[in-house]
Design an enzyme around this catalytic site. Sequence first.
Site, PDB file in Angstrom:
ATOM      1  N   TRP A  82      26.851  23.915  67.232  1.00  0.00           N
ATOM      2  CA  TRP A  82      27.686  24.483  67.121  1.00  0.00           C
ATOM      3  C   TRP A  82      26.772  26.236  67.859  1.00  0.00           C
ATOM      4  O   TRP A  82      27.044  27.383  68.563  1.00  0.00           O
ATOM      5  CB  TRP A  82      28.178  25.215  65.693  1.00  0.00           C
ATOM      6  CG  TRP A  82      26.897  25.288  65.015  1.00  0.00           C
ATOM      7  CD1 TRP A  82      27.704  24.306  64.223  1.00  0.00           C
ATOM      8  CD2 TRP A  82      27.093  26.201  64.594  1.00  0.00           C
ATOM      9  NE1 TRP A  82      26.385  24.128  62.857  1.00  0.00           N
ATOM     10  CE2 TRP A  82      25.785  25.525  63.449  1.00  0.00           C
ATOM     11  CE3 TRP A  82      25.871  27.330  65.430  1.00  0.00           C
ATOM     12  CZ2 TRP A  82      24.595  25.984  62.908  1.00  0.00           C
ATOM     13  CZ3 TRP A  82      24.524  28.358  64.875  1.00  0.00           C
ATOM     14  CH2 TRP A  82      23.479  26.897  63.452  1.00  0.00           C
ATOM     15  N   LYS A 134      32.685  15.002  71.151  1.00  0.00           N
ATOM     16  CA  LYS A 134      32.494  15.239  69.709  1.00  0.00           C
ATOM     17  C   LYS A 134      32.101  16.573  69.707  1.00  0.00           C
ATOM     18  O   LYS A 134      30.780  16.283  69.021  1.00  0.00           O
ATOM     19  CB  LYS A 134      32.891  13.971  69.088  1.00  0.00           C
ATOM     20  CG  LYS A 134      32.734  14.357  67.470  1.00  0.00           C
ATOM     21  CD  LYS A 134      31.276  15.075  66.570  1.00  0.00           C
ATOM     22  CE  LYS A 134      31.914  15.551  65.336  1.00  0.00           C
ATOM     23  NZ  LYS A 134      32.754  16.992  64.692  1.00  0.00           N
ATOM     24  N   HIS A 135      32.318  17.492  69.357  1.00  0.00           N
ATOM     25  CA  HIS A 135      32.188  19.138  69.032  1.00  0.00           C
ATOM     26  C   HIS A 135      32.103  19.322  67.612  1.00  0.00           C
ATOM     27  O   HIS A 135      32.541  18.737  67.262  1.00  0.00           O
ATOM     28  CB  HIS A 135      32.238  20.188  70.225  1.00  0.00           C
ATOM     29  CG  HIS A 135      31.541  21.175  70.826  1.00  0.00           C
ATOM     30  ND1 HIS A 135      30.409  21.725  70.342  1.00  0.00           N
ATOM     31  CD2 HIS A 135      31.254  22.182  71.671  1.00  0.00           C
ATOM     32  CE1 HIS A 135      29.696  21.979  70.985  1.00  0.00           C
ATOM     33  NE2 HIS A 135      30.544  22.144  72.121  1.00  0.00           N
ATOM     34  N   ALA A 136      31.296  20.301  67.383  1.00  0.00           N
ATOM     35  CA  ALA A 136      31.208  20.820  66.018  1.00  0.00           C
ATOM     36  C   ALA A 136      32.667  21.026  65.167  1.00  0.00           C
ATOM     37  O   ALA A 136      33.463  21.856  66.250  1.00  0.00           O
ATOM     38  CB  ALA A 136      30.451  21.323  66.031  1.00  0.00           C
ATOM     39  N   SER A 137      32.581  20.768  64.121  1.00  0.00           N
ATOM     40  CA  SER A 137      33.874  21.184  63.589  1.00  0.00           C
ATOM     41  C   SER A 137      34.275  22.559  63.931  1.00  0.00           C
ATOM     42  O   SER A 137      35.340  23.033  63.787  1.00  0.00           O
ATOM     43  CB  SER A 137      34.014  20.661  62.070  1.00  0.00           C
ATOM     44  OG  SER A 137      34.468  19.246  62.379  1.00  0.00           O
ATOM     45  N   SER A 143      21.096  17.985  63.585  1.00  0.00           N
ATOM     46  CA  SER A 143      20.558  17.304  62.481  1.00  0.00           C
ATOM     47  C   SER A 143      19.885  16.642  62.141  1.00  0.00           C
ATOM     48  O   SER A 143      20.259  15.177  62.425  1.00  0.00           O
ATOM     49  CB  SER A 143      21.341  18.057  60.803  1.00  0.00           C
ATOM     50  OG  SER A 143      21.860  17.304  60.749  1.00  0.00           O
ATOM     51  N   GLU A 185      18.050  14.930  69.980  1.00  0.00           N
ATOM     52  CA  GLU A 185      17.802  16.514  70.071  1.00  0.00           C
ATOM     53  C   GLU A 185      18.030  16.581  68.586  1.00  0.00           C
ATOM     54  O   GLU A 185      18.846  17.342  68.397  1.00  0.00           O
ATOM     55  CB  GLU A 185      17.802  16.787  71.298  1.00  0.00           C
ATOM     56  CG  GLU A 185      18.367  16.338  72.780  1.00  0.00           C
ATOM     57  CD  GLU A 185      16.717  16.958  73.185  1.00  0.00           C
ATOM     58  OE1 GLU A 185      15.896  17.208  72.670  1.00  0.00           O
ATOM     59  OE2 GLU A 185      16.556  16.305  74.123  1.00  0.00           O
ATOM     60  N   LEU A 186      16.586  16.584  68.434  1.00  0.00           N
ATOM     61  CA  LEU A 186      17.124  16.900  66.297  1.00  0.00           C
ATOM     62  C   LEU A 186      16.460  19.078  66.378  1.00  0.00           C
ATOM     63  O   LEU A 186      16.525  19.309  66.671  1.00  0.00           O
ATOM     64  CB  LEU A 186      16.995  15.988  65.459  1.00  0.00           C
ATOM     65  CG  LEU A 186      17.403  14.216  65.922  1.00  0.00           C
ATOM     66  CD1 LEU A 186      16.654  13.783  64.928  1.00  0.00           C
ATOM     67  CD2 LEU A 186      18.214  14.656  66.070  1.00  0.00           C
ATOM     68  N   CYS A 215      17.406  25.585  67.789  1.00  0.00           N
ATOM     69  CA  CYS A 215      15.788  24.328  67.896  1.00  0.00           C
ATOM     70  C   CYS A 215      14.291  24.840  68.009  1.00  0.00           C
ATOM     71  O   CYS A 215      13.365  24.134  67.576  1.00  0.00           O
ATOM     72  CB  CYS A 215      16.553  22.729  67.930  1.00  0.00           C
ATOM     73  SG  CYS A 215      17.166  22.892  69.384  1.00  0.00           S
TER      74      CYS A 215
HETATM   75  P1  NAP Z   1      24.835  18.904  62.224  1.00  0.00           P
HETATM   76  O1  NAP Z   1      25.547  18.971  61.050  1.00  0.00           O
HETATM   77  O2  NAP Z   1      24.058  17.938  62.426  1.00  0.00           O
HETATM   78  O3  NAP Z   1      26.160  19.468  63.342  1.00  0.00           O
HETATM   79  C1  NAP Z   1      25.313  18.934  64.674  1.00  0.00           C
HETATM   80  C2  NAP Z   1      27.005  17.979  65.187  1.00  0.00           C
HETATM   81  O4  NAP Z   1      26.403  15.989  64.670  1.00  0.00           O
HETATM   82  C3  NAP Z   1      28.570  17.961  64.662  1.00  0.00           C
HETATM   83  O5  NAP Z   1      28.758  17.680  66.068  1.00  0.00           O
HETATM   84  C4  NAP Z   1      28.882  17.831  63.378  1.00  0.00           C
HETATM   85  O6  NAP Z   1      30.023  17.613  63.575  1.00  0.00           O
HETATM   86  C5  NAP Z   1      28.311  15.651  64.286  1.00  0.00           C
HETATM   87  N1  NAP Z   1      27.557  15.384  62.870  1.00  0.00           N
HETATM   88  C6  NAP Z   1      26.990  15.523  60.986  1.00  0.00           C
HETATM   89  N2  NAP Z   1      26.882  14.448  61.225  1.00  0.00           N
HETATM   90  C7  NAP Z   1      27.260  13.798  61.393  1.00  0.00           C
HETATM   91  C8  NAP Z   1      26.924  12.411  61.009  1.00  0.00           C
HETATM   92  N3  NAP Z   1      26.859  11.410  60.029  1.00  0.00           N
HETATM   93  N4  NAP Z   1      27.641  11.229  61.759  1.00  0.00           N
HETATM   94  C9  NAP Z   1      28.097  11.517  62.949  1.00  0.00           C
HETATM   95  N5  NAP Z   1      28.086  12.923  63.678  1.00  0.00           N
HETATM   96  C10 NAP Z   1      27.698  13.857  62.685  1.00  0.00           C
HETATM   97  O7  NAP Z   1      23.958  20.073  62.700  1.00  0.00           O
HETATM   98  P2  NAP Z   1      23.631  21.272  61.974  1.00  0.00           P
HETATM   99  O8  NAP Z   1      23.263  22.150  61.082  1.00  0.00           O
HETATM  100  O9  NAP Z   1      25.546  22.122  62.663  1.00  0.00           O
HETATM  101  O10 NAP Z   1      23.158  21.904  63.533  1.00  0.00           O
HETATM  102  C11 NAP Z   1      21.774  22.453  63.572  1.00  0.00           C
HETATM  103  C12 NAP Z   1      20.756  21.598  63.401  1.00  0.00           C
HETATM  104  O11 NAP Z   1      20.992  21.056  65.535  1.00  0.00           O
HETATM  105  C13 NAP Z   1      19.594  22.040  63.302  1.00  0.00           C
HETATM  106  O12 NAP Z   1      18.783  20.953  62.879  1.00  0.00           O
HETATM  107  C14 NAP Z   1      18.996  22.177  64.675  1.00  0.00           C
HETATM  108  O13 NAP Z   1      17.470  22.209  65.087  1.00  0.00           O
HETATM  109  C15 NAP Z   1      19.856  20.935  66.001  1.00  0.00           C
HETATM  110  N6  NAP Z   1      19.631  21.483  67.365  1.00  0.00           N
HETATM  111  C16 NAP Z   1      18.646  20.622  67.337  1.00  0.00           C
HETATM  112  C17 NAP Z   1      18.774  21.256  69.097  1.00  0.00           C
HETATM  113  C18 NAP Z   1      18.371  20.230  69.755  1.00  0.00           C
HETATM  114  O14 NAP Z   1      18.306  20.595  71.436  1.00  0.00           O
HETATM  115  N7  NAP Z   1      17.590  19.305  69.537  1.00  0.00           N
HETATM  116  C19 NAP Z   1      19.419  21.743  69.923  1.00  0.00           C
HETATM  117  C20 NAP Z   1      20.694  22.903  69.338  1.00  0.00           C
HETATM  118  C21 NAP Z   1      20.306  22.512  68.108  1.00  0.00           C
HETATM  119  P3  NAP Z   1      31.081  18.205  62.758  1.00  0.00           P
HETATM  120  O15 NAP Z   1      30.720  19.278  62.553  1.00  0.00           O
HETATM  121  O16 NAP Z   1      32.107  17.464  62.554  1.00  0.00           O
HETATM  122  O17 NAP Z   1      29.710  18.114  60.978  1.00  0.00           O
END
Ligand code: NAP
Length: 458
Positions: A134, A158-161, A211, A232-233, A266
């Site tokens: 998001w 599948k975008h963030a919820s 993440s 991309e984490l 990130c």
């Molecule tokens: P997140 O919880 O991992 O959510 C990101 C996406 O993954 C959402 O669409 C989420 O869906 C989905 N998701 C979560 N758990 C999942 C699972 N077990 N299986 C499949 N899909 C899953 O991340 P966040 O905390 O919202 O976002 C911040 C993180 O993203 C930070 O760590 C940041 O550094 C990283 N990030 C990295 C980059 C890069 O380019 N390296 C860019 C931006 C952000 P739901 O919303 O439905 O849970």
Amino acid sequence: MAIATINPTTGETEQEFEPHTAEEVERRIARAQDAFAALKDTTFARRAEWLRRAADLLDAEVDSTARMLVVEMGKPIAQAEAEVRKSAKGLRFYADHAEGFLADEPLADPAAVGAAKAWTRYEPLGPVLAVMPWNFPIWQALRFAAPALAAGNTGLLKHASNVPRTALYLDALFARAGFPEGAFQALLVGSDAVNAVIEDPRVKAVTLTGSEPAGRSVAAAAGAAIKKTVLELGGSDPFVVLPSADLDAAVETAVKARTINNGQSCIASKRFIVHADVYDEFARRFAEATAALVVGDPLDPGTDVGPLATESGRDDLAELVDDAVAKGAEVLAGGGAPDRAGWFYTPTVLAGLSEDARIVQEEAFGPVAALYRAEDAEEAVRIANQTPFGLSSSVWTTDAEEQARFVRRLDAGAVFVNGMTVSFPELPFGGVKNSGYGRELAAAGIREFTNLKTVWQG
Ligand code: NAP
């Protein structure tokens, strides 16, 4: 997690969405498959025309789209507008360059392999699933969509919820621009529905930005199904300041690099590693400038830092700071949440961190800076490389030899010398270590989801 738009500035739910049923997901995958059959035989020129039309729509709708982003995730309005414009630029970049990036590559000496002619060609794979975060809801999704569609793949998002309005906006964008129906579709589903999509044989690959735990889960499911992934984490990027640096520029950039997007990027610099010779001055000026930031309504153009996007994100950040303080950290600025509605956190600078403070190893996803004093350049390298992450890095020095040493020795997907890390369509983007693998953007990004086919002709 409910699929809903909850305004982080007020904490109020604006709209809830029914998730797509398994039958609807099935219909959408089938449509993606049908659209691929049509799209893969279109020319680069035709796809470029559609991408440019999508870019024009973004530019024409920048005001309403930017407001939608602010309401869904709270970034300051000027930054939301910049994100929409940058996304349009990314679409045009691939419209201009996809054909060149994916041109056939002839072998200079085919006789060496006993052929009259030999070459490689890039072919699209089919429907690709993108699991997106998001924090840059348009840009993150489009830096997947632009190269994927330009190459002739179709996309399932599948975008963030917490950004369903943005997901639906993007779902409509490419059809409005002329792409065949089903070329790019959103799946309004929670993360628990992702594995079934990965396992579907019609889906050929998956990319995830998010993440570390999400990355592990998606990579495991894709591994079991033998499908390509790009991950991309997270990151905890170092920002290293050495004595020869232009300190005015370094301080000003440090504040911006830590607090842009309300600190939720990130590639934000998160750890500030400063040589002992300039540490005291840098720390004082960095803390003062951080304390002077205007925290408030992200729709107000005078605001520097808005709320965190989610309540849980704000609470996680507060826990990291409280943990560091309990273990002896000094608070040079901020250090808590202001007393107001919404999910705000006051921009914070921490110093004197003990080795066992969680923030030393973990990512702080919000406006909290961790300051480190390094006795010399060697110690700065050690601290910079001590986390499990390796996304990007920034080093400030005017000494050419030092610049070369840091470029070589920082364990990261990118090094920015005398500047903050920014993503550009022209430059490859991605990490090493637990920050993931694979690359987005530039030529590398469009080649990730293609079949590099070798042709040998006798
Ligand atoms: P997140 O919880 O991992 O959510 C990101 C996406 O993954 C959402 O669409 C989420 O869906 C989905 N998701 C979560 N758990 C999942 C699972 N077990 N299986 C499949 N899909 C899953 O991340 P966040 O905390 O919202 O976002 C911040 C993180 O993203 C930070 O760590 C940041 O550094 C990283 N990030 C990295 C980059 C890069 O380019 N390296 C860019 C931006 C952000 P739901 O919303 O439905 O849970």
